[in-house]
Design a protein around this motif. Structure first.
Motif, PDB file in Angstrom:
ATOM      1  N   UNK A   1       0.833  -1.198   0.000  1.00 27.86           N
ATOM      2  CA  UNK A   1       0.000   0.000   0.000  1.00 27.86           C
ATOM      3  C   UNK A   1       0.876   1.259   0.000  1.00 27.86           C
ATOM      4  N   UNK A   2       1.885   1.221   0.857  1.00 27.89           N
ATOM      5  CA  UNK A   2       2.770   2.389   0.955  1.00 27.89           C
ATOM      6  C   UNK A   2       3.514   2.613  -0.367  1.00 27.89           C
ATOM      7  N   UNK A   3       3.933   1.522  -0.996  1.00 28.95           N
ATOM      8  CA  UNK A   3       4.655   1.645  -2.268  1.00 28.95           C
ATOM      9  C   UNK A   3       3.746   2.258  -3.339  1.00 28.95           C
ATOM     10  N   UNK A   4       2.519   1.786  -3.412  1.00 25.35           N
ATOM     11  CA  UNK A   4       1.600   2.311  -4.425  1.00 25.35           C
ATOM     12  C   UNK A   4       1.327   3.796  -4.177  1.00 25.35           C
ATOM     13  N   UNK A   5       1.129   4.134  -2.924  1.00 22.33           N
ATOM     14  CA  UNK A   5       0.882   5.549  -2.601  1.00 22.33           C
ATOM     15  C   UNK A   5       2.130   6.404  -2.831  1.00 22.33           C
ATOM     16  N   UNK A   6       3.309   5.767  -2.700  1.00 28.02           N
ATOM     17  CA  UNK A   6       4.537   6.514  -2.996  1.00 28.02           C
ATOM     18  C   UNK A   6       4.540   6.954  -4.455  1.00 28.02           C
ATOM     19  N   UNK A   7       4.045   6.066  -5.321  1.00 29.60           N
ATOM     20  CA  UNK A   7       3.970   6.473  -6.727  1.00 29.60           C
ATOM     21  C   UNK A   7       2.938   7.575  -6.942  1.00 29.60           C
ATOM     22  N   UNK A   8       1.880   7.545  -6.184  1.00 28.15           N
ATOM     23  CA  UNK A   8       0.932   8.663  -6.245  1.00 28.15           C
ATOM     24  C   UNK A   8       1.638   9.939  -5.795  1.00 28.15           C
ATOM     25  N   UNK A   9       2.403   9.807  -4.724  1.00 30.31           N
ATOM     26  CA  UNK A   9       3.150  10.964  -4.221  1.00 30.31           C
ATOM     27  C   UNK A   9       4.111  11.486  -5.275  1.00 30.31           C
ATOM     28  N   UNK A  10       4.763  10.564  -5.961  1.00 31.87           N
ATOM     29  CA  UNK A  10       5.710  10.992  -6.991  1.00 31.87           C
ATOM     30  C   UNK A  10       4.988  11.729  -8.117  1.00 31.87           C
ATOM     31  N   UNK A  11       3.842  11.201  -8.513  1.00 31.86           N
ATOM     32  CA  UNK A  11       3.075  11.870  -9.565  1.00 31.86           C
ATOM     33  C   UNK A  11       2.751  13.303  -9.126  1.00 31.86           C
ATOM     34  N   UNK A  12       2.266  13.444  -7.901  1.00 24.54           N
ATOM     35  CA  UNK A  12       1.856  14.781  -7.456  1.00 24.54           C
ATOM     36  C   UNK A  12       3.046  15.731  -7.346  1.00 24.54           C
ATOM     37  N   UNK A  13       4.188  15.221  -6.878  1.00 24.60           N
ATOM     38  CA  UNK A  13       5.353  16.104  -6.731  1.00 24.60           C
ATOM     39  C   UNK A  13       5.959  16.480  -8.084  1.00 24.60           C
ATOM     40  N   UNK A  14       5.667  15.686  -9.109  1.00 20.38           N
ATOM     41  CA  UNK A  14       6.224  15.959 -10.432  1.00 20.38           C
ATOM     42  C   UNK A  14       5.338  16.839 -11.303  1.00 20.38           C
ATOM     43  N   UNK A  15       4.147  17.131 -10.832  1.00 21.98           N
ATOM     44  CA  UNK A  15       3.235  17.892 -11.696  1.00 21.98           C
ATOM     45  C   UNK A  15       3.801  19.268 -12.029  1.00 21.98           C
ATOM     46  N   UNK A  16       3.544  19.676 -13.230  1.00 19.99           N
ATOM     47  CA  UNK A  16       3.961  21.013 -13.654  1.00 19.99           C
ATOM     48  C   UNK A  16       3.374  22.063 -12.706  1.00 19.99           C
ATOM     49  N   UNK A  17       2.141  21.856 -12.338  1.00 19.13           N
ATOM     50  CA  UNK A  17       1.475  22.810 -11.448  1.00 19.13           C
ATOM     51  C   UNK A  17       2.173  22.876 -10.088  1.00 19.13           C
ATOM     52  N   UNK A  18       2.695  21.731  -9.633  1.00 21.94           N
ATOM     53  CA  UNK A  18       3.344  21.686  -8.323  1.00 21.94           C
ATOM     54  C   UNK A  18       4.627  22.498  -8.317  1.00 21.94           C
ATOM     55  N   UNK A  19       5.347  22.468  -9.427  1.00 23.45           N
ATOM     56  CA  UNK A  19       6.651  23.133  -9.446  1.00 23.45           C
ATOM     57  C   UNK A  19       6.581  24.492 -10.145  1.00 23.45           C
ATOM     58  N   UNK A  20       5.363  24.996 -10.299  1.00 25.52           N
ATOM     59  CA  UNK A  20       5.217  26.289 -10.952  1.00 25.52           C
ATOM     60  C   UNK A  20       4.622  27.301  -9.990  1.00 25.52           C
ATOM     61  N   UNK A  21       5.132  28.495 -10.067  1.00 31.14           N
ATOM     62  CA  UNK A  21       4.574  29.612  -9.302  1.00 31.14           C
ATOM     63  C   UNK A  21       3.697  30.365 -10.292  1.00 31.14           C
ATOM     64  N   UNK A  22       2.386  30.370  -9.996  1.00 34.69           N
ATOM     65  CA  UNK A  22       1.431  31.000 -10.909  1.00 34.69           C
ATOM     66  C   UNK A  22       1.091  32.413 -10.481  1.00 34.69           C
TER      67      UNK A  22
END
Lengths: 816, 491
Positions: free
Chosen positions: A795-816
């Motif tokens: 479960x933790x591993x699968x959620x880690x990939x969710x975490x990775x997806x969210x941390x990699x989003x363009x929106x996450x690393x962009x200041x709008x």
């Protein structure tokens, strides 16, 4: 190239329309470099340009293009006569030729270069925010209006990233969304400016421009002690030290009367340059490099002038002479700096407690030393001395005592006593204790931080103008410190703070932040504007000369510069002014109209948007993960780094040891700044090596960013740590957890499509990791912090990939 | 590749749907909304189409200033500064003068590195020379293989450089300036011409350590893009660990799972783009695609085990040993794939001392592979449009250095040798000469800027028109001083 009519303006304006053209197309041969002025023609000086050149023809006849040789030569079809000559690979477009003609028809008036005339402060109607008033006036000229205000969520996130460089918590955003009043906003602004993280965020820009780094830069690129300087910058910004004082302390902290420890630390600014330990380096070569390095720094940091060009010849585009260059360098001739070799440790920096401990250890050493002189030892000494005499002729251990009786003197007796202290068996214990105490003292002192500061040579180095920059040529004239002639010619002369002995660094600092200098306030405000809008008002941050960019809204830049000086160089005041403007709070998504008429957003018809700086991408991930160690200051730290990344370093060879424990999770700005091999995740996201002063980082979008953000263990561990938070802190079902996670990262709810995409990924990986628990288990081992026990690893591993997806989003690393 | 990325996640969703129908249970599988998004990836397709356009970089020199003779460059950097006097520049007079003082008329007022304050004494050549090839090129017997391809080479014996210490000289050779912060030549060239390969960087760097002693350090600035955009920076392919930094997946993450993650990121980014309309998003999607493709293409590139044994033997390398020979083979593979600028570093040519003992080792490490690279390129028809350059950052003094044990030679900038081969270069010639003691270049002197100008010329670029505005100046790789294309070496 700006042309008349750009952004809706109409009349020919010398500074906006003509000088950039002359500079770009003509100055290389007919500009400020007097020795290169071909045909005796200089187009940078009106009184030369309107008089006959060597040819006898008049280049510019004001009001009369038909009589102007310049016009004939730019319009001619004869290749031999054409200007610029084809061999220069420069050409003029028809509109450019036409505007030169119009300018001559209108009288060929010259104006002082915009950045060299003092800024003027436009009158602002009372109750208007000056920024908004001036932005809107300019937009109106171009037939545009401001954009709408961004949502409360965007405004809050923007403000957090800009002021403290950390994301807001979802509840903070929610609170502001429910009450987005002016008062609530102002409260948020004040709160963030009072946060100790404000200094960290604002320091990042400064550390780039002054080239702060932990290593020397050339060749072996060995470490040097300098991090306390970084902490001084953070502290000063937090305390809102006025910028004029900030300037004085760094350039001349050591020369201030009764300078404090902090001011000495600040003077480490003069030591931030590159140095070498390379064998075979020639001292005079590096002395010359150091001088030019320092002059370039003053040019970039305060003046926004490419003074470096004048190292070898008078500037091609700006009125800066080689004499100006070397005279500026002469201000630093007193700075004690070895031309080559290892840097000294620098000044001891200790807390009061550390100092007390150091005193205690010192005292123990001196106490033990005194014990040798205890009266009761006199008797033992006499006995020992007697005992040594018969053996003195043969025993090698007592060689020191071999002297004839008549030669014996008090000195000899002292020597005997020394030998007694070193050899007498009854003192063995004492000797051991003293050695131990001394070692403890030395070890403790060595463990305390030191930092390079500026100390002065009694005899300043002689600075000569180096013909063509050649350090081997010492035929040039010796020069003394002098302010750049082109900037002080028309202003009152500056008195030396040292009386008759000439100008020194403190005078230079005083002049840089004086009203007489038209550049510093503009340069600093321009960089500040870039911090909050993503682009300077003059978009070339480091060149306010003829080849730079004339700000399309000069009244705004000038107003900011004047207000900055009027406020007593109060940075927080300026920050407040900018972020409380409506201009700052506009949406960053362009409207079709804004995109069409202000494509580059030079008129602020919207906010800017950009990818977060390298350090902030890390800070954001660690913050979301709940891993961030928010400690302010201290020695630089070493996040995980790929093995062998330093294999090309040598003298000595080095292995990288990642920091352990909490210091692994510090903010990005504390990363060990190894100039020749900067941490690869910082490099990927455009952090500069800081070998040179950098006023503007490039902003790239390259595959290395994807690789780093997907695979750097720091980010993988952050994703797993975030996954742990998701599972612990949100007790709902998968959808509720995705919703929670999404809000933690982006402060908004996912749309149905977004939810579905994440859900699909989660379900698939849950399923797969449950069928491959070994893979899950291996995945969770990334990073120093062990994965929590008692959680389902799949479960933790699968959620880690969710975490990775969210941390990699363009929106996450962009200041709008 | 693009179709397969995320295919697994779609298939899984379909299977789950089938399974749900089959098992008749609705609870634990995907909702219909999820399926809609996954099975109808038009959003992503549209974004990917946009991203391909967003990421294309055809080069700023477009069209070329004149027809190109070379399409790509392989630059073999012999880091540390190999002695011209033991490699390509035979000086019998120096042998005669061995042990005698160097004429002061030559050396006075000139830069010296470690010989500062020392007696300057001539030291004869320490290797035997002979003539190679039909062209009769003189070079050391320690380069028998390079000698074997002598008829392909143009040896320049009249190079000079401005700097005399490793760090600045290296920076000067690579960027045309001793001031740090300028773009490396590989960055200039990918900026100018773009790249012909989509799933590899346009500018690739390989560093081999070699056996031997304590080599000079190399800074990453040698392949930095300086003031050019970061996309033009050199990417180091490493012999150990991840070939590209952060290339490998974390343990426990299969390629399929990584594909799911990347697909999800790109899909979410594409969805976000619908609301913010940011061209950077299309580029970011393209970069994630490229990163994912590099994860497959780079290990494939690095794995030379499938090369015929004959080829590997010709280079003299074992797959994956990280040697210069292996890197030469990789250079050919990179050239084949269309990488624009490939720079190899071989370290430890800095023979201040023990030259007689250690120089032959460096020769052995490089000789065979250099020759094999030229032969291999030629066999594949690549040599005609690949420029190969062999160069150190400077040469070495005709004077002995004796203050560090067994004698060697100090750094020297007044004259040294390099060779070029391939695209547009006259084969089997030599160019220029140093004086009779090998001290200063005296005939057809070639500066570093001339070398850069010539390289650009062969690539179809006029070095005077190839500029980038930086700090008010139209900066050029070939510098602001006068520099020229060495026409005499162009075929």
């Amino acid at each position: 190239m700006a042309a008349a009519g750009a952004f809706g303006a109409s009349q020919v304006d010398f500074n906006r329309d003509i000088r950039p053209l002359l500079s770009e197309k003509c100055y290389a041969c007919h500009g400020p470099d007097a020795r290169k002025a071909k045909g005796g023609l200089r187009l940078d000086l009106r009184n030369v340009a309107i008089k006959p050149a060597n040819s006898g023809k008049i280049p510019i006849s004001p009001g009369n293009p038909a009589l102007s040789e310049l016009i004939r030569r730019i319009f001619t079809t004869d290749e031999d006569d054409l200007m610029p000559p084809p061999a220069s690979h420069q050409t003029l477009t028809t509109p450019q030729k036409e505007i030169l003609k119009r300018w001559i028809i209108e009288g060929a008036e010259y104006r002082l270069h915009w950045a060299y005339s003092p800024p003027t402060k436009a009158a602002i109607p009372t109750k208007e925010n000056a920024v908004d008033f001036l932005v809107r006036s300019r937009l109106k000229e171009a037939g545009l209006g401001p954009a709408s205000q961004a949502s409360a969520r965007i405004i809050a996130r923007r403000l957090y990233f800009d002021l403290v460089g950390l994301p807001p918590k979802p509840e903070e955003v929610a609170a502001f969304e429910s009450n987005p009043s002016e008062q609530a906003y102002e409260k948020m602004v004040e709160g963030l400016m009072a946060s100790p993280h404000y200094g960290e965020r604002m320091a990042m820009d400064w550390l780039d421009v002054v080239r702060f780094a932990d290593t020397i830069g050339y060749h072996s690129d060995n470490p040097r002690n300098i991090w306390p300087y970084r902490d001084y910058v953070i502290r000063s910004l937090n305390q809102n030290t006025s910028f004029d004082r900030f300037t004085r302390e760094q350039l001349a902290g050591d020369l201030l009367p009764n300078s404090t420890r902090d001011q000495k630390v600040a003077s480490g600014f003069n030591r931030l340059l590159l140095t070498t330990e390379e064998g075979g380096a020639q001292p005079r070569d590096y002395e010359a490099r150091q001088l030019t390095d320092r002059v370039r720094a003053v040019g970039t940091v305060w003046l926004g002038q490419t003074i470096g060009c004048s190292q070898c010849h008078d500037h091609k585009f700006d009125p800066i002479t080689t004499r100006d260059f070397y005279s500026l360098g002469a201000f630093f001739a007193d700075v004690k700096e070895a031309a080559i070799g290892k840097r000294e440790d620098g000044m001891l920096i200790a807390t009061d407690a550390q100092l007390a401990e150091l005193h205690r250890l010192d005292k123990r050493c001196s106490d033990l030393t005194k014990e040798f002189d205890a009266p009761e030892l006199q008797e033992a000494f006499t006995k020992w001395e007697e005992a040594q005499k018969p053996a003195s002729s043969s025993e090698s251990t007592t060689k020191k005592l071999e002297t004839s009786a008549e030669q014996r003197s008090t000195r000899q007796s002292d020597r005997d006593f020394q030998a007694f202290k070193e050899q007498a068996p009854e003192l063995a214990e004492l000797r051991k204790a003293l050695a131990k105490a001394k070692k403890e003292q030395a070890d403790f002192e060595a463990s305390l931080p030191h930092t390079l500061i500026t100390e002065t040579n009694e005899q300043p180095r002689t600075v000569r103008i180096l013909p063509r920059g050649d350090w081997m040529n010492d035929t040039g004239e010796a020069v003394t410190p002098a302010l750049p002639a082109f900037l002080v010619a028309s202003t009152p002369s500056h008195k030396s703070s040292q009386g008759a002995s000439g100008l020194n660094r403190l005078d230079l600092a005083n002049w840089l932040v004086s009203r007489d200098n038209p550049l510093t306030a503009r340069v600093v405000m321009n960089r500040l504007w870039k911090h909050f809008f993503g682009m300077g008002l003059s978009k070339v941050l480091d060149d306010f000369g003829a080849q730079g960019d004339v700000p399309p809204n000069q009244p705004l830049l000038d107003w900011l510069a004047c207000e900055f000086m009027d406020s007593g160089w109060d940075l927080k005041h300026m920050v407040r002014l900018i972020v409380t403007s409506a201009t700052y709070r506009q949406v960053s998504t362009p409207s079709p109209e804004s995109l069409e008429h202000d494509p580059e957003n030079r008129l602020q018809s919207r906010q800017g948007r950009w990818r977060l700086e390298a350090e902030l991408i890390r800070d954001n991930a660690l913050s979301v993960a709940g891993l961030l160690n928010p400690t302010i200051g201290g020695p630089s730290v070493k996040p995980y780094q790929p093995e062998d990344y330093w294999e090309n370093l040598n003298f000595p060879k080095r292995t990288y040891e990642a920091s352990n424990g909490p210091s692994q999770y510090r903010r990005g700005l504390y990363t060990w700044w190894q100039r020749t091999f900067l941490h690869p995740s910082l490099v990927a996201f455009d952090a500069p090596s800081r070998e040179e002063c950098v006023a503007e980082r490039s902003r790239s979008n390259v595959p290395q960013q994807a690789l780093a953000l997907l695979h750097d263990p720091s980010f993988v561990e952050a994703a797993r740590s975030f996954a742990t938070r998701i599972l612990r802190e949100c007790k709902g079902d998968e959808s509720a957890r995705i919703l929670w996670a999404w809000r933690e990262v982006l402060d908004r709810s996912p749309g149905p499509q977004e939810m579905a995409t994440v859900r699909a990924l989660l379900d698939k990986h849950l399923f797969e990791y449950k069928n491959d628990r070994a893979a899950a288990s291996a995945y969770l081992k990334v990073g120093q912090t062990p994965a929590p026990s008692g959680m389902d690893e799949a479960e933790l591993a699968a959620w880690t990939n969710v975490g990775r997806v969210l941390l990699n989003l363009h929106e996450t690393i962009t200041r709008f | 590749m693009k179709q397969s990325l995320g295919f697994e996640i779609d298939r899984f969703a379909r299977q789950q749907q089938t399974r749900r129908v089959f098992l008749g249970r609705a609870g634990r599988t995907l909702g219909s909304v999820a399926l809609a998004s996954l099975l109808n990836p038009r959003v992503l397709a549209a974004a990917e189409a946009k991203s391909e356009k967003a990421d294309a970089w055809a080069g700023i020199v477009h069209p070329l200033h004149h027809p190109a003779r070379a399409k790509r460059v392989i630059w073999l950097t012999m880091a540390g500064g190999p002695s011209h006097l033991e490699t390509f520049d035979f000086k019998p007079k120096l042998a005669k003068m061995d042990g005698q003082p160097m004429p002061e008329s030559m050396t006075s007022g000139q830069q010296l590195a470690q010989l500062q304050g020392q007696k300057l004494v001539c030291w004869g050549p320490q290797t035997n020379f002979k003539q190679f090839g039909r062209c009769g090129a003189e070079m050391t017997e320690l380069f028998p293989h390079v000698g074997g391809v002598a008829d392909e080479l143009c040896i320049i014996r009249s190079m000079t450089t401005d700097a005399i210490n490793h760090d600045p000289a290296h920076t000067f050779m690579n960027t045309g300036s001793q001031i740090v912060g300028r773009p490396a030549m590989g960055s200039w060239i990918t900026y100018g011409l773009g790249s012909e390969v989509a799933d590899l960087p346009g500018f690739v760097v390989l560093v081999s350590q070699g056996g031997g002693r304590s080599p000079q350090p190399i800074a990453a600035r040698q392949w930095s893009s300086g003031f050019l955009p970061s996309r033009f920076q050199g990417v180091q392919l490493r012999g150990r660990g991840d070939p590209v930094l952060y290339l490998a997946n974390s343990p426990g993450v299969s390629r399929e799972k990584e594909g799911d993650v990347v697909r999800a990121i790109n899909l979410l980014n594409a969805q976000h783009d619908l609301t913010v309309d940011d061209p950077e998003i299309a580029t970011r999607i393209a970069q994630y695609e490229m990163a994912f493709q590099m994860q497959a293409s780079v290990p494939g590139l690095m794995d030379t085990s499938a090369e015929p044994a004959r080829v590997r033997e010709s280079y003299g390398c074992t797959a994956g040993d990280g040697s210069f020979a292996s890197n030469c083979l990789l250079a050919r593979r990179l050239a084949e794939r269309g990488v624009r600028f490939i720079q190899l570093y071989h370290r430890d040519w800095d023979h201040h001392n023990g030259l007689r003992e250690y120089f032959p080792e460096k020769a052995r490490e490089t000789d065979r592979a250099c020759a094999a690279l030229l032969g291999d390129l030629k066999e594949r028809g690549l040599l005609q449009d690949t420029l190969v350059v062999w160069a150190g950052e400077f040469g070495r003094t005709p004077m002995a250095q004796t203050n560090k044990g067994a004698p060697g030679r100090d750094h020297h900038n007044k004259g040294f040798s390099v060779w070029l081969a391939g695209g547009g270069i006259k084969p089997g010639i030599s160019w220029g000469a140093t004086d009779e003691l090998g001290y200063a270049a005296v005939e057809n002197v070639v500066s570093v800027h001339d070398l850069h100008a010539t390289m650009l010329h062969l690539l179809g670029i006029d070095h005077l028109r190839f500029t980038y505005k930086y700090q008010g100046l139209n900066a050029r790789l070939s510098g602001v001083e006068k520099s020229q294309v060495v026409k005499g070496i162009i075929s």
